[in-house]
Motif scaffolding. Structure first.
Motif, PDB file in Angstrom:
ATOM      1  N   VAL A 124      -3.982 -14.274   0.155  1.00 35.86           N
ATOM      2  CA  VAL A 124      -5.251 -13.860  -0.447  1.00 35.86           C
ATOM      3  C   VAL A 124      -5.645 -14.866  -1.521  1.00 35.86           C
ATOM      4  N   ASP A 125      -6.955 -14.936  -1.802  1.00 34.59           N
ATOM      5  CA  ASP A 125      -7.384 -15.784  -2.906  1.00 34.59           C
ATOM      6  C   ASP A 125      -7.296 -15.000  -4.214  1.00 34.59           C
ATOM      7  N   ALA A 126      -7.755 -15.596  -5.309  1.00 30.45           N
ATOM      8  CA  ALA A 126      -7.620 -14.954  -6.619  1.00 30.45           C
ATOM      9  C   ALA A 126      -8.442 -13.675  -6.726  1.00 30.45           C
ATOM     10  N   ALA A 127      -9.437 -13.507  -5.846  1.00 33.50           N
ATOM     11  CA  ALA A 127     -10.239 -12.285  -5.836  1.00 33.50           C
ATOM     12  C   ALA A 127      -9.738 -11.308  -4.782  1.00 33.50           C
ATOM     13  N   TYR A 128      -8.587 -11.605  -4.189  1.00 35.36           N
ATOM     14  CA  TYR A 128      -7.945 -10.767  -3.172  1.00 35.36           C
ATOM     15  C   TYR A 128      -8.748 -10.656  -1.874  1.00 35.36           C
ATOM     16  N   GLU A 129      -9.451 -11.748  -1.545  1.00 27.83           N
ATOM     17  CA  GLU A 129     -10.045 -11.856  -0.217  1.00 27.83           C
ATOM     18  C   GLU A 129      -8.947 -12.299   0.745  1.00 27.83           C
ATOM     19  N   MET A 130      -8.784 -11.579   1.842  1.00 27.69           N
ATOM     20  CA  MET A 130      -7.781 -11.924   2.844  1.00 27.69           C
ATOM     21  C   MET A 130      -8.184 -13.226   3.534  1.00 27.69           C
ATOM     22  N   LEU A 131      -7.313 -14.233   3.442  1.00 22.06           N
ATOM     23  CA  LEU A 131      -7.622 -15.542   4.008  1.00 22.06           C
ATOM     24  C   LEU A 131      -6.857 -15.820   5.302  1.00 22.06           C
ATOM     25  N   GLY A 236       7.836   4.556  11.482  1.00 29.20           N
ATOM     26  CA  GLY A 236       8.533   5.559  10.684  1.00 29.20           C
ATOM     27  C   GLY A 236       8.608   5.171   9.221  1.00 29.20           C
ATOM     28  N   PRO A 237       9.509   5.808   8.451  1.00 26.01           N
ATOM     29  CA  PRO A 237       9.635   5.521   7.021  1.00 26.01           C
ATOM     30  C   PRO A 237      10.147   4.097   6.783  1.00 26.01           C
ATOM     31  N   LEU A 238       9.469   3.380   5.909  1.00 22.57           N
ATOM     32  CA  LEU A 238       9.849   2.008   5.569  1.00 22.57           C
ATOM     33  C   LEU A 238       9.902   1.860   4.053  1.00 22.57           C
ATOM     34  N   GLU A 239      10.798   1.003   3.608  1.00 23.35           N
ATOM     35  CA  GLU A 239      10.882   0.682   2.178  1.00 23.35           C
ATOM     36  C   GLU A 239      11.143  -0.807   2.046  1.00 23.35           C
ATOM     37  N   PHE A 240      10.330  -1.468   1.246  1.00 21.66           N
ATOM     38  CA  PHE A 240      10.478  -2.909   1.085  1.00 21.66           C
ATOM     39  C   PHE A 240       9.900  -3.335  -0.256  1.00 21.66           C
ATOM     40  N   GLU A 241      10.301  -4.513  -0.703  1.00 23.61           N
ATOM     41  CA  GLU A 241       9.742  -5.080  -1.924  1.00 23.61           C
ATOM     42  C   GLU A 241       8.490  -5.868  -1.560  1.00 23.61           C
ATOM     43  N   CYS A 242       7.397  -5.562  -2.239  1.00 24.52           N
ATOM     44  CA  CYS A 242       6.158  -6.317  -2.053  1.00 24.52           C
ATOM     45  C   CYS A 242       6.191  -7.469  -3.054  1.00 24.52           C
ATOM     46  N   ARG A 243       6.525  -8.631  -2.553  1.00 23.92           N
ATOM     47  CA  ARG A 243       6.707  -9.809  -3.394  1.00 23.92           C
ATOM     48  C   ARG A 243       5.438 -10.662  -3.362  1.00 23.92           C
ATOM     49  N   VAL A 244       4.915 -11.018  -4.532  1.00 18.81           N
ATOM     50  CA  VAL A 244       3.691 -11.811  -4.645  1.00 18.81           C
ATOM     51  C   VAL A 244       4.057 -13.197  -5.167  1.00 18.81           C
ATOM     52  N   LEU A 245       3.798 -14.224  -4.349  1.00 14.73           N
ATOM     53  CA  LEU A 245       4.130 -15.606  -4.706  1.00 14.73           C
ATOM     54  C   LEU A 245       2.842 -16.354  -5.031  1.00 14.73           C
ATOM     55  N   HIS A 246       2.754 -16.853  -6.257  1.00 15.29           N
ATOM     56  CA  HIS A 246       1.564 -17.580  -6.692  1.00 15.29           C
ATOM     57  C   HIS A 246       1.590 -19.010  -6.163  1.00 15.29           C
ATOM     58  N   PRO A 248       0.114 -22.371  -7.040  1.00 17.85           N
ATOM     59  CA  PRO A 248      -0.618 -22.942  -8.179  1.00 17.85           C
ATOM     60  C   PRO A 248      -1.777 -23.855  -7.789  1.00 17.85           C
ATOM     61  N   GLU A 249      -1.595 -24.704  -6.762  1.00 14.45           N
ATOM     62  CA  GLU A 249      -2.633 -25.702  -6.476  1.00 14.45           C
ATOM     63  C   GLU A 249      -3.933 -25.095  -5.967  1.00 14.45           C
ATOM     64  N   THR A 250      -3.880 -23.878  -5.412  1.00 17.61           N
ATOM     65  CA  THR A 250      -5.097 -23.229  -4.925  1.00 17.61           C
ATOM     66  C   THR A 250      -5.385 -21.920  -5.655  1.00 17.61           C
ATOM     67  N   ASP A 251      -4.509 -21.497  -6.547  1.00 16.07           N
ATOM     68  CA  ASP A 251      -4.628 -20.218  -7.250  1.00 16.07           C
ATOM     69  C   ASP A 251      -4.716 -19.060  -6.254  1.00 16.07           C
ATOM     70  N   GLN A 252      -3.952 -19.160  -5.173  1.00 15.32           N
ATOM     71  CA  GLN A 252      -3.888 -18.092  -4.177  1.00 15.32           C
ATOM     72  C   GLN A 252      -2.569 -17.348  -4.307  1.00 15.32           C
ATOM     73  N   ARG A 253      -2.445 -16.230  -3.569  1.00 12.93           N
ATOM     74  CA  ARG A 253      -1.219 -15.451  -3.589  1.00 12.93           C
ATOM     75  C   ARG A 253      -0.734 -15.230  -2.166  1.00 12.93           C
ATOM     76  N   LEU A 254       0.527 -15.519  -1.963  1.00  9.97           N
ATOM     77  CA  LEU A 254       1.185 -15.218  -0.694  1.00  9.97           C
ATOM     78  C   LEU A 254       1.933 -13.907  -0.892  1.00  9.97           C
ATOM     79  N   ILE A 255       1.513 -12.870  -0.191  1.00  7.33           N
ATOM     80  CA  ILE A 255       2.100 -11.540  -0.341  1.00  7.33           C
ATOM     81  C   ILE A 255       3.046 -11.295   0.826  1.00  7.33           C
ATOM     82  N   VAL A 256       4.314 -11.009   0.504  1.00  6.39           N
ATOM     83  CA  VAL A 256       5.365 -10.898   1.509  1.00  6.39           C
ATOM     84  C   VAL A 256       6.056  -9.551   1.365  1.00  6.39           C
TER      85      VAL A 256
END
Length: 280
Positions: A124-131, A236-246, A248-256
């Protein structure tokens, strides 16, 4: 305005010129070059200035360059965001405000997403638009290729519907929402001239009381990892860590979505990944 550091400016221009190949800026390679990189006259041509003026800048004896000249040099030398800001500062000027978040997907990130065959991930970009997103992510965010680009905003999807009280009472979900809004407020401050971010904030303030409540808290900061528990209709039921990786060069976020090793969630992700690969 700060002090012009002529020697640093001269060194910076020389090193940035030396790293570029003519093909990168749309110029023919031409005859064999004695030194790597672009020639001085080529940079001057690309920046729309006289060769004599540019030579004086590289020799540390030129006049104080204007903001227009610095912007032209940044474009000619293909400077990144941090390099552009550095150029302005050593030339005694305040860096220009960025007009808006980058929505260009770097090829390396696209390849990384495709290579993550057992982990849901999206960009996603800094405004959370899915890219961009990988195949496994479609099990959670849907097939976004069928959704108009203007409707792919993650925050609009989160707050643009009636949120059940159980969601708001869940400590992890509340933390997830708060940190997301805090990250959006940080982007709102970084990109004051971006109409898309301003429109998004205005829209949600008028349609989502919960967003308005969180926005009124004036929390500012980048996203932090959270634990998500999802009762998926097929997995079914799932549990996971939502990890957000910044990024820097594009100010985007990789959400894993990162499952615990050896957990049922990891096994479910692996099964879906295998089914996805077989269906390719």
């Amino acid at each position: 305005m700060t002090t012009l550091r002529r020697d640093e400016l001269a060194d910076f221009l020389r090193t940035r010129r030396a790293r570029l190949r003519p093909a990168e800026v749309g110029l023919p390679e031409g005859v064999r070059r004695r030194t790597p990189g672009l020639r001085r006259q080529e940079v001057a041509q690309l920046a729309g200035m006289s060769i004599d003026y540019y030579i004086r800048l590289e020799q540390g004896r030129g006049p104080h360059p204007s903001r227009q000249v610095l912007a032209a040099l940044a474009r000619a030398l293909l400077l990144g965001r941090d390099e552009r800001a550095y150029l302005f500062r050593i030339a005694g000027e305040s860096p220009p405000e960025p007009t808006g978040p980058s929505r260009q997907v770097p090829p390396g990130l696209r390849h990384l997403l495709d290579a993550m065959t057992e982990t849901p991930a999206y960009l996603v970009d800094a405004a959370y638009e899915m890219l961009a997103w990988n195949r496994l992510a479609t099990w959670f965010v849907g097939d976004l290729s069928a959704v108009p680009a203007e409707q792919r905003n993650m925050i609009r999807s989160m707050f643009g519907r009636k949120v059940p009280q159980s969601y708001r009472d869940d400590a992890e979900m509340l933390r997830f929402a708060r940190t997301t809004v805090a990250d959006l407020r940080a982007a709102y401050g970084r990109y004051p001239a971006d109409p898309a971010i301003s429109a998004l904030v205005t829209e949600l303030l008028g349609t989502s009381p919960w967003f308005a409540e969180l926005w009124a808290g004036h929390e500012v900061g980048e996203r932090r990892p959270t634990v998500k528990r999802v009762d998926h209709p097929e997995l079914g039921p799932l549990e996971f860590e939502c990890r957000v990786l910044h990024v820097p060069e594009t100010d985007q976020r990789l959400i894993v979505y990162v499952p615990e090793p050896g957990s049922p969630t990891q096994a479910a992700f692996r099964r879906v990944g295998e089914r996805t690969r077989v269906g390719q």
